[in-house]
Design a protein around this motif. Structure first.
Motif, PDB file in Angstrom:
ATOM      1  N   UNK A 224      -6.505  -5.653  -5.215  1.00 51.55           N
ATOM      2  CA  UNK A 224      -5.471  -6.671  -5.030  1.00 51.55           C
ATOM      3  C   UNK A 224      -4.926  -7.206  -6.347  1.00 51.55           C
ATOM      4  N   UNK A 225      -5.640  -6.993  -7.438  1.00 49.85           N
ATOM      5  CA  UNK A 225      -5.102  -7.423  -8.724  1.00 49.85           C
ATOM      6  C   UNK A 225      -3.915  -6.562  -9.146  1.00 49.85           C
ATOM      7  N   UNK A 226      -3.897  -5.306  -8.708  1.00 51.34           N
ATOM      8  CA  UNK A 226      -2.774  -4.419  -9.012  1.00 51.34           C
ATOM      9  C   UNK A 226      -1.727  -4.421  -7.907  1.00 51.34           C
ATOM     10  N   UNK A 227      -2.174  -4.698  -6.683  1.00 48.67           N
ATOM     11  CA  UNK A 227      -1.256  -4.643  -5.532  1.00 48.67           C
ATOM     12  C   UNK A 227      -1.452  -5.881  -4.670  1.00 48.67           C
ATOM     13  N   UNK A 228      -0.905  -7.013  -5.079  1.00 49.43           N
ATOM     14  CA  UNK A 228      -1.105  -8.257  -4.318  1.00 49.43           C
ATOM     15  C   UNK A 228      -0.442  -8.259  -2.946  1.00 49.43           C
ATOM     16  N   UNK A 229       0.540  -7.387  -2.742  1.00 45.13           N
ATOM     17  CA  UNK A 229       1.242  -7.365  -1.450  1.00 45.13           C
ATOM     18  C   UNK A 229       0.616  -6.392  -0.467  1.00 45.13           C
ATOM     19  N   UNK A 230      -0.440  -5.699  -0.874  1.00 43.88           N
ATOM     20  CA  UNK A 230      -1.135  -4.770   0.017  1.00 43.88           C
ATOM     21  C   UNK A 230      -2.379  -5.455   0.570  1.00 43.88           C
ATOM     22  N   UNK A 231      -2.462  -5.550   1.896  1.00 44.09           N
ATOM     23  CA  UNK A 231      -3.632  -6.151   2.536  1.00 44.09           C
ATOM     24  C   UNK A 231      -4.796  -5.171   2.500  1.00 44.09           C
ATOM     25  N   UNK A 232      -4.538  -3.958   2.947  1.00 46.39           N
ATOM     26  CA  UNK A 232      -5.568  -2.926   2.925  1.00 46.39           C
ATOM     27  C   UNK A 232      -4.914  -1.553   2.993  1.00 46.39           C
ATOM     28  N   UNK A 233      -5.630  -0.560   2.491  1.00 46.13           N
ATOM     29  CA  UNK A 233      -5.197   0.832   2.566  1.00 46.13           C
ATOM     30  C   UNK A 233      -6.355   1.641   3.132  1.00 46.13           C
TER      31      UNK A 233
ATOM     32  N   UNK B  94       6.523  -0.388  -3.552  1.00 44.06           N
ATOM     33  CA  UNK B  94       6.737  -0.230  -5.004  1.00 44.06           C
ATOM     34  C   UNK B  94       5.400  -0.279  -5.753  1.00 44.06           C
ATOM     35  N   UNK B  95       4.537  -1.228  -5.351  1.00 45.01           N
ATOM     36  CA  UNK B  95       3.228  -1.334  -5.992  1.00 45.01           C
ATOM     37  C   UNK B  95       2.400  -0.074  -5.777  1.00 45.01           C
ATOM     38  N   UNK B  96       2.400   0.430  -4.553  1.00 36.12           N
ATOM     39  CA  UNK B  96       1.632   1.637  -4.240  1.00 36.12           C
ATOM     40  C   UNK B  96       2.167   2.837  -5.014  1.00 36.12           C
ATOM     41  N   UNK B  97       3.497   2.937  -5.108  1.00 35.79           N
ATOM     42  CA  UNK B  97       4.101   4.051  -5.838  1.00 35.79           C
ATOM     43  C   UNK B  97       3.665   4.035  -7.301  1.00 35.79           C
ATOM     44  N   UNK B  98       3.713   2.865  -7.919  1.00 39.78           N
ATOM     45  CA  UNK B  98       3.347   2.776  -9.332  1.00 39.78           C
ATOM     46  C   UNK B  98       1.863   3.081  -9.549  1.00 39.78           C
ATOM     47  N   UNK B  99       1.005   2.592  -8.660  1.00 37.75           N
ATOM     48  CA  UNK B  99      -0.435   2.855  -8.782  1.00 37.75           C
ATOM     49  C   UNK B  99      -0.720   4.348  -8.703  1.00 37.75           C
ATOM     50  N   UNK B 100      -0.106   5.027  -7.725  1.00 39.28           N
ATOM     51  CA  UNK B 100      -0.363   6.457  -7.545  1.00 39.28           C
ATOM     52  C   UNK B 100       0.244   7.281  -8.677  1.00 39.28           C
ATOM     53  N   UNK B 101       1.415   6.879  -9.153  1.00 31.72           N
ATOM     54  CA  UNK B 101       2.006   7.590 -10.295  1.00 31.72           C
ATOM     55  C   UNK B 101       1.097   7.474 -11.523  1.00 31.72           C
ATOM     56  N   UNK B 102       0.574   6.283 -11.766  1.00 26.86           N
ATOM     57  CA  UNK B 102      -0.327   6.088 -12.909  1.00 26.86           C
ATOM     58  C   UNK B 102      -1.621   6.886 -12.744  1.00 26.86           C
TER      59      UNK B 102
END
Length: 417
Positions: free
Chosen positions: A94-103, A245-253
């Motif tokens: 959640x520190x990288x993706x605050x708008x994601x509840x769970x994956x 957008x957050x998920x895209x950036x995390x996976x790209x990184x």
């Protein structure tokens, strides 16, 4: 001549030839009814798809391996190994993706299921204890498997209602704690999912969910820790774009990809699905309405034909009216009003017939519980448009006969036999 006088004369003239007037109106009536009914079916399909997409969660995002994205969105079919459990762990930070509840991860295997002498085929989806929450499913009986079941690779399964219908005769309570076989492996049924129904996204009840570790160990044929899909739950429908957008950036990184166009994954949100299906059903509705509108043109040609016959039959009447002072405009307006009255009345009757049939079909679909027939939805714009087009057709196809009647020479008309 005012409009009231014109309508009175039109009604008197059409009443004098009731059978002919009725047959002439029939073309317009059928055309308008067809437009109303077919557009209602298109609207009903659109509403059904929208409800199904929303029932699966308006804040859900699907992540696919880029080389394996298929039409099986809800089940997550795919074979490419570009997604991993580490990706899921990173998305849950959640520190990288605050708008994601769970994956949650998802792996899918073919599921030939057996209970006593009953057999059924349904996709067996392996996931975590959060699957029902993310996919917005409720339970009608039993409970969902736990995090402990995932850690211990417990051979437990939660069944969709379609599977229960075919293995247990539809009795959800009877299915709980029973042992079934999936790919010849024994699994204990711990819960039954509440029915979602079927529609544009397929049958959402034909599913069996097991712990993902169990699927890896017993159902995927030794393919390792294969992940066909990652499902992300955003904090709200409004936060879906931010979560994506957050998920895209995390996976790209994580995948060390600097150019987003070269990403080895693809994403699709429920809103994307809704927009895509909305465009398809919108085009379908327009196509159906256009096909039905052809019969309106045919009905308009019938009106023109009958009005030309009427002009010929009433030539002497036209001559007498002109002889006693009727202007060319009076004759023109009279015949235009008759043509529009004929098509307008046919349009009104067509609206009643089309709407009545739509209500009848909708009642049948609801009473029978059929998921194959989306209840038609009659929309006010389609009714207004259909009636307006029917009157316009009467005006368009009545211009030539009316102009011909207005152009008759009164002397020649009085001599006409």
């Amino acid at each position: 001549m005012n409009v009231g006088e014109g309508l009175t004369l039109a009604f008197a003239g059409l009443s004098a030839n009731r059978l002919r007037s009725t047959l002439t109106m029939l073309g317009i009536l059928i055309g308008v009814a067809a437009v109303i009914l077919l557009v209602a079916f298109g609207n009903g399909t659109s509403v059904a798809v929208q409800k199904q997409v929303e029932s699966l969660g308006s804040n859900v995002i699907y992540v696919f391996p880029s080389s394996s994205r298929t039409s099986g969105v809800a089940q997550g079919f795919g074979t490419a190994q570009t997604l991993s459990q580490d990706d899921v762990t990173a998305l849950n930070d959640h520190s990288q993706a605050p708008d994601i509840v769970t994956a949650i991860p998802l792996t899918t295997a073919a599921g030939t299921m057996t209970y006593q002498n009953q057999n059924w085929s349904a996709p067996a989806s392996g996931s975590t204890q959060d699957w029902a929450q993310v996919r917005n499913y409720d339970l009608s009986a039993g409970a969902f498997f736990s995090a402990g079941d995932v850690r211990s690779s417990a051979r437990v399964v939660v069944l969709g209602q379609t599977v229960v219908d075919n293995l247990f005769g539809g009795d959800s309570s009877a299915a709980v704690d029973k042992s079934i076989k999936i790919q010849r492996q024994s699994f204990r049924v711990v819960g039954v999912l509440a029915a979602k129904g079927s529609g544009g996204l397929g049958n959402q009840d034909n599913v069996a969910v097991v712990p993902i570790s169990t699927a890896w160990n017993y159902l995927t044929g030794g393919r390792g820790k294969n992940i066909n899909q990652i499902i992300i739950q955003a904090s709200s429908s409004d936060a879906t774009s931010a979560a994506q957008s957050e998920a895209t950036q995390i996976l790209l990184n994580r995948h060390r990809i600097s150019d987003p166009t070269q990403a080895d994954f693809q994403m699709q949100s429920q809103q994307d699905l809704l927009n895509s299906f909305g465009q398809i059903t919108g085009l379908l509705t327009v196509l159906l309405g256009s096909i039905a509108a052809i019969s309106l043109v045919v009905g308009g040609i019938g009106i023109m034909n009958i009005m030309l016959v009427t002009v010929t039959e009433r030539t002497r009447e036209i001559g007498i009216r002109k002889a006693v002072g009727a202007r060319r405009r009076d004759v023109l307006v009279q015949f235009l009003i008759e043509s529009m009255f004929l098509s307008g009345l046919g349009g009104l009757l067509g609206i009643l017939l089309g709407a009545g049939l739509a209500v009848l079909v909708a009642s049948f679909a609801v009473s029978s519980g059929s998921s194959q027939i989306p209840p038609p939805v009659v929309s006010t714009p389609s009714v207004v448009l259909a009636f307006g087009v029917s009157v316009a057709i009467g005006l368009f196809f009545g211009i030539y006969p009316a102009n011909r009647a207005a152009s008759i020479n009164p002397i020649d008309a009085l001599r006409y036999e």
